[in-house]
Design an enzyme around this catalytic site. Structure first.
Site, PDB file in Angstrom:
ATOM      1  N   LYS A  36      35.346  37.149  38.641  1.00  0.00           N
ATOM      2  CA  LYS A  36      35.001  37.482  37.289  1.00  0.00           C
ATOM      3  C   LYS A  36      35.167  37.070  36.367  1.00  0.00           C
ATOM      4  O   LYS A  36      34.652  36.075  36.345  1.00  0.00           O
ATOM      5  CB  LYS A  36      36.296  39.291  37.464  1.00  0.00           C
ATOM      6  CG  LYS A  36      36.346  39.905  39.090  1.00  0.00           C
ATOM      7  CD  LYS A  36      36.673  41.013  39.118  1.00  0.00           C
ATOM      8  CE  LYS A  36      36.499  42.575  40.496  1.00  0.00           C
ATOM      9  NZ  LYS A  36      36.896  43.610  40.369  1.00  0.00           N
TER      10      LYS A  36
ATOM     11  N   GLU B  59      31.479  47.451  38.272  1.00  0.00           N
ATOM     12  CA  GLU B  59      31.749  46.823  36.465  1.00  0.00           C
ATOM     13  C   GLU B  59      30.809  46.885  36.113  1.00  0.00           C
ATOM     14  O   GLU B  59      30.817  47.407  34.648  1.00  0.00           O
ATOM     15  CB  GLU B  59      32.706  46.105  36.439  1.00  0.00           C
ATOM     16  CG  GLU B  59      34.241  46.093  37.415  1.00  0.00           C
ATOM     17  CD  GLU B  59      34.577  45.109  37.756  1.00  0.00           C
ATOM     18  OE1 GLU B  59      34.764  43.939  37.447  1.00  0.00           O
ATOM     19  OE2 GLU B  59      36.478  45.458  38.384  1.00  0.00           O
TER      20      GLU B  59
ATOM     21  N   GLU C 201      32.018  48.388  47.536  1.00  0.00           N
ATOM     22  CA  GLU C 201      33.327  48.373  47.308  1.00  0.00           C
ATOM     23  C   GLU C 201      33.492  49.780  47.122  1.00  0.00           C
ATOM     24  O   GLU C 201      32.710  50.098  45.323  1.00  0.00           O
ATOM     25  CB  GLU C 201      33.175  47.712  45.875  1.00  0.00           C
ATOM     26  CG  GLU C 201      32.625  46.064  46.570  1.00  0.00           C
ATOM     27  CD  GLU C 201      33.246  45.171  45.659  1.00  0.00           C
ATOM     28  OE1 GLU C 201      34.305  44.098  46.288  1.00  0.00           O
ATOM     29  OE2 GLU C 201      33.138  45.351  44.438  1.00  0.00           O
TER      30      GLU C 201
ATOM     31  N   GLY D  13      40.938  46.327  42.224  1.00  0.00           N
ATOM     32  CA  GLY D  13      42.193  46.481  41.361  1.00  0.00           C
ATOM     33  C   GLY D  13      43.254  47.509  41.479  1.00  0.00           C
ATOM     34  O   GLY D  13      43.963  47.551  39.868  1.00  0.00           O
TER      35      GLY D  13
ATOM     36  N   SER E 275      40.192  45.487  46.626  1.00  0.00           N
ATOM     37  CA  SER E 275      42.127  45.525  47.095  1.00  0.00           C
ATOM     38  C   SER E 275      42.451  44.918  47.846  1.00  0.00           C
ATOM     39  O   SER E 275      43.529  45.172  48.642  1.00  0.00           O
ATOM     40  CB  SER E 275      43.109  46.498  46.609  1.00  0.00           C
ATOM     41  OG  SER E 275      42.778  47.784  45.388  1.00  0.00           O
TER      42      SER E 275
HETATM   43  P1  13P Z   1      39.761  43.666  43.499  1.00  0.00           P
HETATM   44  O1  13P Z   1      39.871  42.286  45.104  1.00  0.00           O
HETATM   45  O2  13P Z   1      41.171  43.169  42.693  1.00  0.00           O
HETATM   46  O3  13P Z   1      39.953  44.910  44.055  1.00  0.00           O
HETATM   47  O4  13P Z   1      39.000  43.934  43.285  1.00  0.00           O
HETATM   48  C1  13P Z   1      37.144  43.813  44.401  1.00  0.00           C
HETATM   49  C2  13P Z   1      36.170  43.293  43.417  1.00  0.00           C
HETATM   50  O5  13P Z   1      35.891  44.232  43.030  1.00  0.00           O
HETATM   51  C3  13P Z   1      35.505  42.615  44.522  1.00  0.00           C
HETATM   52  O6  13P Z   1      33.878  42.908  43.985  1.00  0.00           O
END
Ligand code: 13P
Length: 248
Positions: A11, A97, A165, A171, A211
């Site tokens: 990210k 996102e 996802e 997150g 997560s």
């Molecule tokens: P997290 O593993 O931080 O939850 O994020 C997942 C994600 O958005 C991977 O693209």
């Protein structure tokens, strides 16, 4: 059999110093061979050349996004051609996102996937429902509509990995249970069989993101239709090595 796939989505994180440290940790790690697991890390654009030139040769890099068509007067964008020019093999498209914060529609993401594939990139295409959508019982409708926008525009799926996802798991520390992940992956594979082809359904990797960590990866990865992970937060930590090892 579908080869296990572990992606690390960094990210919008990191300094050059931190990136060098992560790459060092990855380079020193003992992990299963390339025949067993495909490992792809996705740093922010500006660090792509640094990571590409220093990362071990059995791991690969991905950009986190690219522009929907040929480059030109699109200030702030990076084109698929530029990624190809730098020998970046993969790109993540349609991350939640970007869908939520930058208003990327299903159609826009579908156009991006088709264009990136046509330029020779491999694509990690992200789909997933919000908590509201799950609670309303529309998880599969949402995921099917997101996948359909891609299927309408893409005929060759050999360079596509689908990342399921669920937005509520990203997150938040609220990982989907192995059964919840398996249920959607199974339905998504059935959707592909019905709407694309039996072969595409059997061969396309569907990975889980949200997560994922060193503690929960083994059970998730053991589900029949979970072919790997797209890892956010934990991909910035040495724990990512444990997640890669879940392929075994
Ligand atoms: P997290 O593993 O931080 O939850 O994020 C997942 C994600 O958005 C991977 O693209």
């Amino acid at each position: 059999a579908r080869k296990f796939f572990v992606g690390g989505n960094w990210k919008c994180n990191g300094t050059a110093e931190e990136v060098k440290k992560i790459v060092n940790t990855l380079n020193e790690a003992q992990v299963p061979s390339q025949d067993v697991v495909e490992v792809v890390v996705s740093p922010p654009y500006v660090f792509l050349p640094l990571v590409k030139s220093t990362l071990r040769s059995d791991f690969f890099v991905a950009a986190q996004n690219c522009w929907v068509k040929k480059g030109g007067a699109f200030t702030g964008e990076v084109s698929a051609e530029m990624l190809v020019n730098l020998d970046i093999p993969w790109v993540i498209l349609g991350h939640s996102e970007r869908r939520a914060i930058l208003n990327e529609s299903n159609e826009f993401v579908g156009d991006k996937v088709a264009y990136a594939l046509a330029q020779g990139l491999k694509v990690i295409a992200c789909v997933g429902e919000t908590l509201e959508e799950r609670e309303a019982g529309s998880t599969m409708d949402v995921v099917a509509a997101q996948t359909k926008a891609i299927a309408d525009r893409v005929s060759n799926w050999s360079n596509v990995v689908i990342a399921y996802e669920p937005v509520w798991a990203i997150g938040t520390g609220k990982v989907a249970s192995p059964a919840q992940a398996q249920e959607v992956h199974d339905e998504l594979r059935k959707w592909l069989a019905k709407n694309v082809s039996a072969d595409v359904a059997a061969t396309t990797r569907i990975i889980y993101g949200g997560s994922v960590n060193g503690g929960n990866c083994k059970e998730l990865g053991g589900q029949a239709d979970v072919d790997g992970f797209l890892v956010g937060g934990a991909s910035l930590k040495p724990e990512f090595i444990d997640i890669i090892k879940a392929a075994e």
